[in-house]
Design a protein around this motif. Structure first.
Motif, PDB file in Angstrom:
ATOM      1  N   MET A   1       0.849  -1.194   0.000  1.00 48.61           N
ATOM      2  CA  MET A   1       0.000   0.000   0.000  1.00 48.61           C
ATOM      3  C   MET A   1       0.885   1.245   0.000  1.00 48.61           C
ATOM      4  N   THR A   2       0.827   2.017  -1.050  1.00 44.29           N
ATOM      5  CA  THR A   2       1.558   3.281  -1.127  1.00 44.29           C
ATOM      6  C   THR A   2       0.552   4.427  -1.077  1.00 44.29           C
ATOM      7  N   ILE A   3       1.066   5.633  -0.912  1.00 42.02           N
ATOM      8  CA  ILE A   3       0.185   6.804  -0.954  1.00 42.02           C
ATOM      9  C   ILE A   3      -0.123   7.102  -2.412  1.00 42.02           C
ATOM     10  N   GLU A   4      -1.356   6.878  -2.783  1.00 43.91           N
ATOM     11  CA  GLU A   4      -1.783   7.036  -4.181  1.00 43.91           C
ATOM     12  C   GLU A   4      -2.855   8.111  -4.264  1.00 43.91           C
ATOM     13  N   PHE A   5      -2.647   9.093  -5.100  1.00 45.73           N
ATOM     14  CA  PHE A   5      -3.624  10.159  -5.302  1.00 45.73           C
ATOM     15  C   PHE A   5      -4.448   9.812  -6.544  1.00 45.73           C
ATOM     16  N   ARG A   6      -5.480   9.016  -6.309  1.00 45.54           N
ATOM     17  CA  ARG A   6      -6.255   8.448  -7.415  1.00 45.54           C
ATOM     18  C   ARG A   6      -7.502   9.288  -7.687  1.00 45.54           C
ATOM     19  N   LYS A   7      -7.787   9.508  -8.959  1.00 46.36           N
ATOM     20  CA  LYS A   7      -8.979  10.250  -9.338  1.00 46.36           C
ATOM     21  C   LYS A   7      -9.470   9.772 -10.698  1.00 46.36           C
ATOM     22  N   GLN A   8     -10.730  10.044 -10.954  1.00 49.32           N
ATOM     23  CA  GLN A   8     -11.309   9.721 -12.265  1.00 49.32           C
ATOM     24  C   GLN A   8     -12.346  10.780 -12.618  1.00 49.32           C
ATOM     25  N   GLY A   9     -12.553  10.983 -13.901  1.00 49.97           N
ATOM     26  CA  GLY A   9     -13.471  12.024 -14.344  1.00 49.97           C
ATOM     27  C   GLY A   9     -14.723  11.467 -14.995  1.00 49.97           C
ATOM     28  N   GLU A  10     -15.788  12.226 -14.893  1.00 45.23           N
ATOM     29  CA  GLU A  10     -17.029  11.939 -15.601  1.00 45.23           C
ATOM     30  C   GLU A  10     -17.488  13.226 -16.277  1.00 45.23           C
ATOM     31  N   VAL A  11     -18.074  13.112 -17.468  1.00 47.71           N
ATOM     32  CA  VAL A  11     -18.537  14.282 -18.204  1.00 47.71           C
ATOM     33  C   VAL A  11     -20.011  14.129 -18.533  1.00 47.71           C
ATOM     34  N   PHE A  12     -20.794  15.128 -18.193  1.00 44.48           N
ATOM     35  CA  PHE A  12     -22.217  15.158 -18.517  1.00 44.48           C
ATOM     36  C   PHE A  12     -22.403  16.109 -19.698  1.00 44.48           C
ATOM     37  N   SER A  13     -22.924  15.592 -20.830  1.00 39.08           N
ATOM     38  CA  SER A  13     -23.130  16.396 -22.038  1.00 39.08           C
ATOM     39  C   SER A  13     -24.619  16.653 -22.236  1.00 39.08           C
ATOM     40  N   PHE A  14     -24.963  17.912 -22.493  1.00 40.52           N
ATOM     41  CA  PHE A  14     -26.361  18.269 -22.740  1.00 40.52           C
ATOM     42  C   PHE A  14     -26.377  19.555 -23.561  1.00 40.52           C
ATOM     43  N   GLN A  15     -27.546  20.108 -23.778  1.00 41.95           N
ATOM     44  CA  GLN A  15     -27.674  21.325 -24.583  1.00 41.95           C
ATOM     45  C   GLN A  15     -28.454  22.385 -23.825  1.00 41.95           C
ATOM     46  N   ASP A  16     -28.127  23.635 -24.116  1.00 40.14           N
ATOM     47  CA  ASP A  16     -28.936  24.703 -23.534  1.00 40.14           C
ATOM     48  C   ASP A  16     -30.205  24.864 -24.367  1.00 40.14           C
ATOM     49  N   ASN A  17     -31.060  25.803 -23.988  1.00 34.43           N
ATOM     50  CA  ASN A  17     -32.356  25.913 -24.675  1.00 34.43           C
ATOM     51  C   ASN A  17     -32.253  26.514 -26.070  1.00 34.43           C
ATOM     52  N   GLN A  18     -31.002  26.860 -26.486  1.00 34.28           N
ATOM     53  CA  GLN A  18     -30.766  27.313 -27.856  1.00 34.28           C
ATOM     54  C   GLN A  18     -30.124  26.213 -28.710  1.00 34.28           C
ATOM     55  N   GLY A  19     -29.943  25.038 -28.100  1.00 31.62           N
ATOM     56  CA  GLY A  19     -29.350  23.925 -28.831  1.00 31.62           C
ATOM     57  C   GLY A  19     -27.832  23.903 -28.821  1.00 31.62           C
ATOM     58  N   ASN A  20     -27.202  24.743 -28.014  1.00 31.91           N
ATOM     59  CA  ASN A  20     -25.743  24.753 -27.918  1.00 31.91           C
ATOM     60  C   ASN A  20     -25.262  23.674 -26.962  1.00 31.91           C
ATOM     61  N   ASP A  21     -24.193  22.988 -27.362  1.00 35.70           N
ATOM     62  CA  ASP A  21     -23.662  21.912 -26.534  1.00 35.70           C
ATOM     63  C   ASP A  21     -22.997  22.455 -25.267  1.00 35.70           C
ATOM     64  N   ILE A  22     -23.235  21.769 -24.174  1.00 34.98           N
ATOM     65  CA  ILE A  22     -22.629  22.095 -22.874  1.00 34.98           C
ATOM     66  C   ILE A  22     -22.046  20.818 -22.288  1.00 34.98           C
ATOM     67  N   GLU A  23     -20.893  20.930 -21.691  1.00 39.39           N
ATOM     68  CA  GLU A  23     -20.285  19.804 -20.986  1.00 39.39           C
ATOM     69  C   GLU A  23     -19.928  20.246 -19.562  1.00 39.39           C
ATOM     70  N   ARG A  24     -20.242  19.400 -18.609  1.00 37.88           N
ATOM     71  CA  ARG A  24     -19.902  19.652 -17.217  1.00 37.88           C
ATOM     72  C   ARG A  24     -19.105  18.451 -16.697  1.00 37.88           C
ATOM     73  N   LYS A  25     -17.950  18.731 -16.144  1.00 37.48           N
ATOM     74  CA  LYS A  25     -17.090  17.657 -15.658  1.00 37.48           C
ATOM     75  C   LYS A  25     -17.226  17.496 -14.144  1.00 37.48           C
ATOM     76  N   THR A  26     -17.300  16.266 -13.715  1.00 37.55           N
ATOM     77  CA  THR A  26     -17.222  15.915 -12.298  1.00 37.55           C
ATOM     78  C   THR A  26     -15.958  15.099 -12.096  1.00 37.55           C
ATOM     79  N   GLU A  27     -15.155  15.485 -11.090  1.00 37.27           N
ATOM     80  CA  GLU A  27     -13.943  14.726 -10.781  1.00 37.27           C
ATOM     81  C   GLU A  27     -14.142  13.995  -9.465  1.00 37.27           C
ATOM     82  N   ILE A  28     -13.932  12.704  -9.488  1.00 40.71           N
ATOM     83  CA  ILE A  28     -14.091  11.883  -8.291  1.00 40.71           C
ATOM     84  C   ILE A  28     -12.696  11.537  -7.777  1.00 40.71           C
ATOM     85  N   ARG A  29     -12.436  11.923  -6.540  1.00 43.17           N
ATOM     86  CA  ARG A  29     -11.145  11.653  -5.922  1.00 43.17           C
ATOM     87  C   ARG A  29     -11.310  10.669  -4.766  1.00 43.17           C
ATOM     88  N   PHE A  30     -10.266   9.889  -4.526  1.00 45.60           N
ATOM     89  CA  PHE A  30     -10.307   8.857  -3.499  1.00 45.60           C
ATOM     90  C   PHE A  30      -9.265   9.145  -2.424  1.00 45.60           C
TER      91      PHE A  30
END
Length: 342
Positions: A1-30
Motif C-alpha cells: 500500500m503506497t500513498i496514491e492520489f487516485r482520481k477519475q473524471g465523468e462528463v455530462f453532455s447536454f444542450q442549452d435551450n438554444q441547442g448549444n452543446d454544454i459539458e460539465r465535468k465531475t472529478e471523483i477523488r479517493f
C-alpha cells in the motif's frame, strides 16, 4: 500500500435551450488512506457572503448567555472532585465545565474568553492557545481516572452555520469508550498502512505532499499544514502534530504554533468569504501505534438567496462530500497567508 492520489473524471453532455452543446465535468477523488470518495463539481462562480452576527450578539449576549461572565458561575455545571476540586478547569481566560447535553461518557465545554462574539480575525494566538491547553488538561484528567475512555477528540463548531447553538465561542472535548466512525476507520487504515509500508501514514503523507508542493501549505514549528486531496468540503485543511503521538506529548509551544497556523487559515477562510467552520482534533488511543495527532477543518456556509444548507442528500445519505473548489487552488491561497507568518 503506497500513498496514491487516485482520481477519475465523468462528463455530462447536454444542450442549452438554444441547442448549444454544454459539458460539465465531475472529478471523483479517493482518499489515499481510507479509499473514501469525494466529488469536485462544477463551480457556478460561488460567491460567499458571510453573515453578520452583530445584532444577534446584542440579543444573545450578557445576561442572556450562560457562557458570559455574569452567568458563568451561576449557570454552568461542575465536574466531580475526581476531575477537579474547583469544579471547573481554568487556563488564562479559558474555562472548562461539563456539557449539560453530552455526546459521550466525558464531555467538557471550553470557552475561550469573556467576549461573546469573536470574529475570525479577532482570535488571538493567546486566546486559542489557552482554550486548547485547557482542553488538553481535561483529557489528561479524564485519562487519569477512567482507563476505559480511550477515544479523545477536541471539536469546534464555530458560529451557527456549523451547528453551534451558542454564539459565544467554545469548543467541545469528548472522551469516550467507543470511537466515532472516523476514529475507527482512520485507526484501522493507518495500522494497515504501517504494517504494509513500515512507516506511519500521516508522516508519510506530509513527506509526500511536501515533495509534490501541490497541496502543501507549510509548517509552523512541529505542526505541518496541507490541504486534503479528497476534501470533505469546499476547503479541507489538515494539520499534523509531527512529534506528538499522545495528548501528553503536546507542549505549550505546540499549541502556540498550532494557534499561529490556525490564524493564517482563518485569514484564508476570510478571503473566500467563509465565516463559519467545523474543526476536529483527533488523538490516537494507542500511543504505541505512533500515529500523530492530526486536525481537520472545513468551512460551513449557506447557498443562495434562500440560505440553503451546504449539506444535501449527497453528503447526508450517500455520505460522499462535494466541493466546488479545487484543493490545489485553495492550498495556494493558504500558502500566501502562511508566508506572512514565517
Amino acid at each position: 500500500m503506497t500513498i496514491e492520489f487516485r482520481k477519475q473524471g465523468e462528463v455530462f453532455s447536454f444542450q442549452d435551450n438554444q441547442g448549444n452543446d454544454i459539458e460539465r465535468k465531475t472529478e471523483i477523488r479517493f482518499d489515499p488512506l481510507t479509499g473514501e470518495s469525494a466529488r469536485l463539481i462544477f463551480d457556478p462562480g460561488l460567491k460567499i457572503q458571510p453573515p453578520d452576527y452583530t445584532e444577534a450578539c446584542e440579543q444573545t449576549g450578557g445576561k442572556n448567555c450562560p457562557f458570559c461572565s455574569e452567568n458563568l458561575q451561576k449557570l454552568t455545571p461542575l465536574f466531580k472532585r475526581e476531575i477537579t476540586a474547583q469544579g471547573r478547569i481554568t487556563q488564562g481566560g479559558a474555562v472548562v465545565f461539563p456539557n449539560l447535553f453530552p455526546y459521550s461518557k466525558h464531555n467538557g465545554v471550553v470557552i475561550f474568553s469573556d467576549q461573546h462574539y469573536v470574529r475570525l480575525e479577532e482570535f488571538t494566538v493567546e486566546m486559542i492557545k489557552d482554550g486548547f491547553l485547557a482542553a488538553q488538561s481535561y483529557v489528561q484528567r479524564v485519562a487519569a481516572v477512567d482507563s476505559k475512555a480511550r477515544y479523545a477528540s477536541i471539536n469546534w463548531n464555530y458560529l451557527p452555520l456549523s451547528g453551534g447553538s451558542i454564539l459565544h465561542p467554545h469548543i467541545q472535548v469528548m472522551v469516550s469508550d467507543s470511537p466515532s466512525n472516523y476514529q475507527k476507520m482512520v485507526a484501522e487504515k493507518a495500522l494497515d498502512f504501517k504494517k504494509d509500508m513500515g512507516k506511519e501514514y500521516f508522516t508519510a503523507l506530509c513527506e509526500t505532499e511536501k515533495t509534490l508542493e501541490e497541496r502543501w501549505i507549510g509548517e509552523v514549528g512541529d505542526i505541518a499544514w496541507l490541504h486534503a486531496f479528497a476534501p470533505k468540503s469546499h476547503n479541507d485543511f489538515i494539520a499534523v502534530f509531527s512529534k506528538a503521538y499522545s495528548i501528553d506529548d503536546v507542549k505549550e509551544q505546540n499549541w502556540i504554533d498550532f494557534s499561529t497556523g490556525l490564524r493564517a487559515l482563518f485569514a484564508t477562510l476570510n478571503e473566500q468569504g467563509f465565516a463559519s467552520f467545523n474543526l476536529m482534533l483527533h488523538i490516537s488511543p494507542n500511543p504505541e501505534s505512533k500515529q500523530p495527532i492530526h486536525v481537520r477543518l472545513i468551512p460551513r456556509l449557506t447557498l443562495g438567496l434562500l440560505n440553503t444548507s451546504d449539506i444535501n442528500f449527497f453528503q447526508a445519505l450517500h455520505q460522499e462530500p462535494l466541493s466546488f473548489k479545487l484543493p490545489e487552488e485553495i492550498a495556494a491561497i493558504a500558502l500566501k497567508h502562511f508566508e506572512k507568518i514565517q
